[in-house]
Motif scaffolding. Structure first.
Motif, short mmCIF file in Angstrom:
data_model
loop_
_atom_site.label_atom_id
_atom_site.label_comp_id
_atom_site.label_asym_id
_atom_site.label_seq_id
_atom_site.Cartn_x
_atom_site.Cartn_y
_atom_site.Cartn_z
N ARG A 113 0.83 -1.21 0.00
CA ARG A 113 0.00 0.00 0.00
C ARG A 113 0.87 1.26 0.00
NH1 ARG A 113 -2.66 -3.14 3.87
NH2 ARG A 113 -2.02 -1.74 5.56
N ASN A 114 1.94 1.23 0.78
CA ASN A 114 2.84 2.38 0.81
C ASN A 114 3.53 2.58 -0.53
OD1 ASN A 114 2.28 3.03 3.49
ND2 ASN A 114 3.91 1.73 4.30
N LEU A 115 3.86 1.47 -1.18
CA LEU A 115 4.50 1.56 -2.50
C LEU A 115 3.55 2.16 -3.53
CD1 LEU A 115 7.02 1.07 -4.11
CD2 LEU A 115 6.32 -1.31 -4.42
N ILE A 116 2.28 1.78 -3.45
CA ILE A 116 1.28 2.36 -4.35
C ILE A 116 1.20 3.87 -4.16
CG2 ILE A 116 -1.18 2.46 -4.89
CD1 ILE A 116 -1.29 -0.52 -4.10
N LYS A 117 1.20 4.31 -2.91
CA LYS A 117 1.16 5.74 -2.64
C LYS A 117 2.40 6.43 -3.18
CE LYS A 117 0.42 5.67 1.84
NZ LYS A 117 0.17 6.22 3.19
N ARG A 118 3.55 5.77 -3.07
CA ARG A 118 4.79 6.37 -3.58
C ARG A 118 4.76 6.48 -5.10
NH1 ARG A 118 9.47 2.92 -1.89
NH2 ARG A 118 10.68 4.59 -2.91
N ILE A 119 4.17 5.49 -5.76
CA ILE A 119 4.05 5.55 -7.22
C ILE A 119 3.11 6.68 -7.61
CG2 ILE A 119 3.07 4.36 -9.23
CD1 ILE A 119 4.22 1.78 -8.03
N MET A 120 2.01 6.83 -6.90
CA MET A 120 1.06 7.89 -7.21
C MET A 120 1.64 9.28 -6.92
SD MET A 120 -2.48 6.12 -5.88
CE MET A 120 -3.60 7.29 -6.65
N SER A 121 2.59 9.34 -6.00
CA SER A 121 3.22 10.62 -5.68
C SER A 121 4.39 10.92 -6.60
CB SER A 121 3.70 10.63 -4.22
OG SER A 121 4.82 9.77 -4.05
N GLY A 122 4.87 9.90 -7.33
CA GLY A 122 5.99 10.10 -8.23
C GLY A 122 7.34 9.81 -7.59
N SER A 123 7.35 9.32 -6.36
CA SER A 123 8.62 9.06 -5.67
C SER A 123 9.11 7.63 -5.89
CB SER A 123 8.47 9.32 -4.17
OG SER A 123 7.49 8.46 -3.59
N ALA A 124 8.36 6.81 -6.63
CA ALA A 124 8.78 5.45 -6.95
C ALA A 124 8.31 5.11 -8.35
CB ALA A 124 8.22 4.45 -5.93
N TRP A 125 8.99 4.14 -8.97
CA TRP A 125 8.66 3.68 -10.31
C TRP A 125 8.18 2.23 -10.24
CZ3 TRP A 125 8.60 6.86 -14.54
CH2 TRP A 125 9.22 8.10 -14.38
N TYR A 126 7.63 1.76 -11.33
CA TYR A 126 7.00 0.45 -11.33
C TYR A 126 7.99 -0.71 -11.17
CZ TYR A 126 2.19 1.75 -12.21
OH TYR A 126 0.93 2.23 -12.08
N TYR A 127 9.24 -0.50 -11.47
CA TYR A 127 10.18 -1.62 -11.35
C TYR A 127 10.30 -2.07 -9.90
CZ TYR A 127 13.84 1.43 -9.41
OH TYR A 127 14.55 2.29 -8.61
N GLN A 128 9.87 -1.23 -8.95
CA GLN A 128 9.93 -1.61 -7.54
C GLN A 128 8.71 -2.40 -7.09
OE1 GLN A 128 10.86 2.73 -6.81
NE2 GLN A 128 11.88 1.83 -5.05
N VAL A 129 7.65 -2.43 -7.91
CA VAL A 129 6.41 -3.07 -7.49
C VAL A 129 6.46 -4.59 -7.53
CG1 VAL A 129 3.95 -3.31 -7.97
CG2 VAL A 129 5.05 -1.08 -8.13
N PRO A 130 6.90 -5.22 -8.62
CA PRO A 130 6.84 -6.67 -8.71
C PRO A 130 7.51 -7.38 -7.55
CG PRO A 130 7.33 -5.76 -10.85
CD PRO A 130 7.42 -4.64 -9.87
N MET A 131 8.64 -6.88 -7.07
CA MET A 131 9.31 -7.55 -5.97
C MET A 131 8.44 -7.61 -4.73
SD MET A 131 11.81 -9.31 -5.09
CE MET A 131 12.79 -9.06 -6.57
N SER A 132 7.70 -6.54 -4.46
CA SER A 132 6.80 -6.53 -3.31
C SER A 132 5.73 -7.60 -3.47
CB SER A 132 6.15 -5.15 -3.18
OG SER A 132 5.13 -5.16 -2.22
#
Length: 380
Positions: free
Chosen positions: A341-360
């Protein structure tokens, strides 16, 4: 004497207006051409993520006057249950696209861009200039930024199949009384997509449904509106290009936004990528000394974005397929763990990219999933 512009921007939506705004701000002579006189109706969810708001603020554009409502809480519903995203700042800011798009266009005009209403039917590239051929006239510039949307005439002219990799969504402005400070994203209403309810204030709600699979979802939308106790208005559909075009740039032409196929397959978000790619095209143009350099520079600067959205496409298959349709029916979801959930928020804020999602999601599926299933078996 022919009025020669540095760049003609075809399309006055978010990608076109942002390209024109940045180009004019950088001192280029800009002409915006659109087949509609603004403001005009535009079917869309109207949800701006934090990164969209931040991008505009960074360019000196404040949105307070056009934001209808905000959601600091977002409820995500799938087969495993309901999951809450929360933040101190609005996760989603809701706008009406007729007002928002007109505001961006006005910002570009205030910066010095010109604007004419004409339907562009093609471009003709010459050695030193480009003709943009309209129904009413022909316009001349050194370069063209094509922001003419999902059904882009210019993208087709460059040899792209504009129907390939296109999702479909339908929306309506509904009325009634529902959740006024929460945005709802519900994956249980349609396969390979989601429905949404975004509050607009004064008893209005932007309600929609969309899928990465092309189809006519009007009936599902009308039922969903009724099920949440609202009254639907006019139902409008709109395509969402979720795969980048094979060819997005030539020596004097660059595609941006939906014309370039730059929308997020997982969330359906297109506004940020439209504005971002428009700004990048204008910035690249200002700092390129030749058509060859412009094409090379734009392709180089847009490639990371394309790779990110390509990964998002495969992630969408995992989100709507494995996590929702398979694991969700077992009562398991990656959304149940806070790191996702925190990663989703970071993606929506622009502070993270999708390459970080699959590992989670992989970590949850491999490590947590079997434990939850086993626990359920042992405890009946």
């Amino acid at each position: 004497m022919v009025n020669m512009y540095d760049v003609i921007v075809i399309g006055a939506g978010p990608s076109g207006s942002m390209a024109a705004y940045v180009a004019a701000k950088l001192g280029l002579r800009v002409l915006i051409l659109d087949r509609f006189r603004f403001p005009r109706i535009k079917p869309c969810g109207g949800g701006l993520t934090q990164k969209s708001v931040a991008l505009l603020k960074g360019l000196g554009i404040e949105l307070n006057s056009v934001v209808r409502d905000t959601c600091k809480r977002v409820i995500i519903v799938n087969n495993a249950g309901s999951f809450l995203l929360m933040d101190n700042d609005p996760i989603i800011s809701i706008v009406s696209r007729d007002e928002f798009d007109n505001y961006l266009l006005s910002s570009a005009l205030e910066m010095g861009a010109d604007y004419l209403v004409d339907r562009i039917v093609g471009v003709d590239v010459h050695g030193e200039y480009v003709n943009a051929i309209g129904m009413n006239d022909t316009y001349v510039s050194k370069y063209v930024i094509a922001a003419d949307g999902a059904n882009s005439v210019i993208a087709r002219q460059l040899g792209n199949d504009i129907r390939r990799g296109t999702a479909m969504a339908f929306m309506t402005i509904a009325h009634g009384n529902y959740l006024n400070d929460v945005c709802v994203i519900d994956m249980t209403r349609i396969k390979w997509g989601y429905s949404w309810v975004f509050p607009r204030g004064d008893g209005e709600y932007d309600v929609g449904i969309g899928s990465i699979r092309w189809g006519d979802y009007r009936t599902q939308l009308i039922k969903y509106v009724s099920d949440v106790g609202l009254r639907e208005g006019e139902v409008r559909g709109h395509p969402i290009p979720i795969k980048a075009r094979d060819r997005i740039v030539s020596k004097r032409i660059a595609l941006v936004g939906d014309a370039a196929g730059l929308a997020d397959p997982t969330t359906g978000e297109g506004i940020f990528y439209a504005m971002y790619s428009g700004a990048l095209a204008a910035l690249t143009l200002r700092h390129s000394s030749s058509p060859v350099e412009f094409a090379s520079n734009y392709l180089g600067i847009i490639k990371p974005l394309i790779k990110n959205l390509s990964l998002a496409y495969y992630l969408s298959l995992g989100t709507y397929g494995i996590d929702h349709l398979v694991m969700g029916r077992l009562g398991i979801s990656a959304f149940s763990i806070s790191s996702t959930r925190n990663l989703i928020k970071r993606i929506m804020s622009g502070s993270a990219w999708y390459y970080q999602v699959p590992m989670s999601m992989i970590k949850f599926s491999v490590l947590k999933g079997p434990q939850v299933i086993l626990k359920g078996i042992l405890h009946g």
